[in-house]
Write a protein that holds these residues in place. Structure first.
Motif, PDB file in Angstrom:
ATOM      1  N   UNK A 171      -6.496   1.179  -6.708  1.00 56.81           N
ATOM      2  CA  UNK A 171      -7.631   1.189  -5.781  1.00 56.81           C
ATOM      3  C   UNK A 171      -8.016  -0.227  -5.358  1.00 56.81           C
ATOM      4  N   UNK A 172      -8.142  -0.404  -4.049  1.00 57.69           N
ATOM      5  CA  UNK A 172      -8.504  -1.709  -3.510  1.00 57.69           C
ATOM      6  C   UNK A 172      -7.314  -2.574  -3.137  1.00 57.69           C
ATOM      7  N   UNK A 173      -6.121  -2.171  -3.546  1.00 59.27           N
ATOM      8  CA  UNK A 173      -4.912  -2.941  -3.223  1.00 59.27           C
ATOM      9  C   UNK A 173      -4.270  -2.334  -1.977  1.00 59.27           C
ATOM     10  N   UNK A 174      -3.550  -3.147  -1.194  1.00 54.54           N
ATOM     11  CA  UNK A 174      -2.888  -2.593  -0.003  1.00 54.54           C
ATOM     12  C   UNK A 174      -1.798  -1.605  -0.409  1.00 54.54           C
ATOM     13  N   UNK A 175      -1.656  -0.544   0.354  1.00 48.78           N
ATOM     14  CA  UNK A 175      -0.632   0.460   0.073  1.00 48.78           C
ATOM     15  C   UNK A 175       0.718   0.095   0.633  1.00 48.78           C
ATOM     16  N   UNK A 176       0.757  -0.838   1.566  1.00 50.40           N
ATOM     17  CA  UNK A 176       2.013  -1.253   2.205  1.00 50.40           C
ATOM     18  C   UNK A 176       2.107  -2.765   2.158  1.00 50.40           C
TER      19      UNK A 176
ATOM     20  N   UNK B  39      -3.941   3.752 -16.680  1.00 52.14           N
ATOM     21  CA  UNK B  39      -3.348   4.267 -15.440  1.00 52.14           C
ATOM     22  C   UNK B  39      -3.148   3.145 -14.424  1.00 52.14           C
ATOM     23  N   UNK B  40      -4.110   2.240 -14.317  1.00 54.65           N
ATOM     24  CA  UNK B  40      -3.966   1.111 -13.391  1.00 54.65           C
ATOM     25  C   UNK B  40      -2.834   0.193 -13.844  1.00 54.65           C
ATOM     26  N   UNK B  41      -2.703  -0.005 -15.135  1.00 54.31           N
ATOM     27  CA  UNK B  41      -1.622  -0.839 -15.657  1.00 54.31           C
ATOM     28  C   UNK B  41      -0.261  -0.219 -15.355  1.00 54.31           C
ATOM     29  N   UNK B  42      -0.152   1.089 -15.502  1.00 53.39           N
ATOM     30  CA  UNK B  42       1.098   1.786 -15.179  1.00 53.39           C
ATOM     31  C   UNK B  42       1.411   1.634 -13.685  1.00 53.39           C
ATOM     32  N   UNK B  43       0.397   1.774 -12.838  1.00 53.37           N
ATOM     33  CA  UNK B  43       0.597   1.639 -11.392  1.00 53.37           C
ATOM     34  C   UNK B  43       1.078   0.235 -11.043  1.00 53.37           C
TER      35      UNK B  43
END
Length: 136
Positions: free
Chosen positions: A115-120, A10-14
């Motif tokens: 998770x932990x990465x900036x959203x913007x 899921x993280x790889x897809x994101x």
């Protein structure tokens, strides 16, 4: 182990989806920056003084104010401000080389977040154009 693998997948897809969104927006901003630089070089060098005094014999003069106004008008006319909310630009004029450099930046809302990465994030592009008088 299956749950851990599903989380990693899921993280790889994101990451792939976010990278693709950023790449596509940068490609669009490349087009905007190139068009703005061409417009700035053209209109900045053929401003009102060209109509009153004619094209100079030796070289066209690029004034930063005229270039900035031309870039701003181009971005408004093409709808870039509406397409990229928060769009900003910076203009640099090298009068010795008759070169206009335009850098555009816009925020990007990432579709998925890790998770932990900036959203913007913010992404930018640069375009340049050269204008000179062609004499036969």
């Amino acid at each position: 182990m299956i749950i851990g693998l599903a989380v990693v997948l899921a993280m790889l897809v994101a990451v792939v989806v976010d990278a693709s969104a950023a790449y596509l927006q940068r490609q669009g901003l490349d087009t905007v920056a190139d068009g703005a630089a061409l417009s700035g070089a053209d209109l900045g060098a053929t401003g009102q003084e060209t109509y009153t005094t004619g094209v100079p014999e030796e070289e066209l003069r690029l004034t930063p104010e005229a270039v900035r106004d031309a870039v701003r008008a181009y971005l408004a006319a093409t709808g870039a401000y509406a397409h990229y909310p928060g769009l900003t630009f910076d203009v640099a004029v090298d009068a010795n080389e008759h070169r206009v450099l335009v850098e555009v930046r816009a925020p990007i809302d990432l579709p998925l977040t890790v998770p932990g990465a900036p959203g913007r994030a913010s992404i930018g592009a640069t375009g340049s154009a050269v204008v000179a008088v062609d004499r036969p």
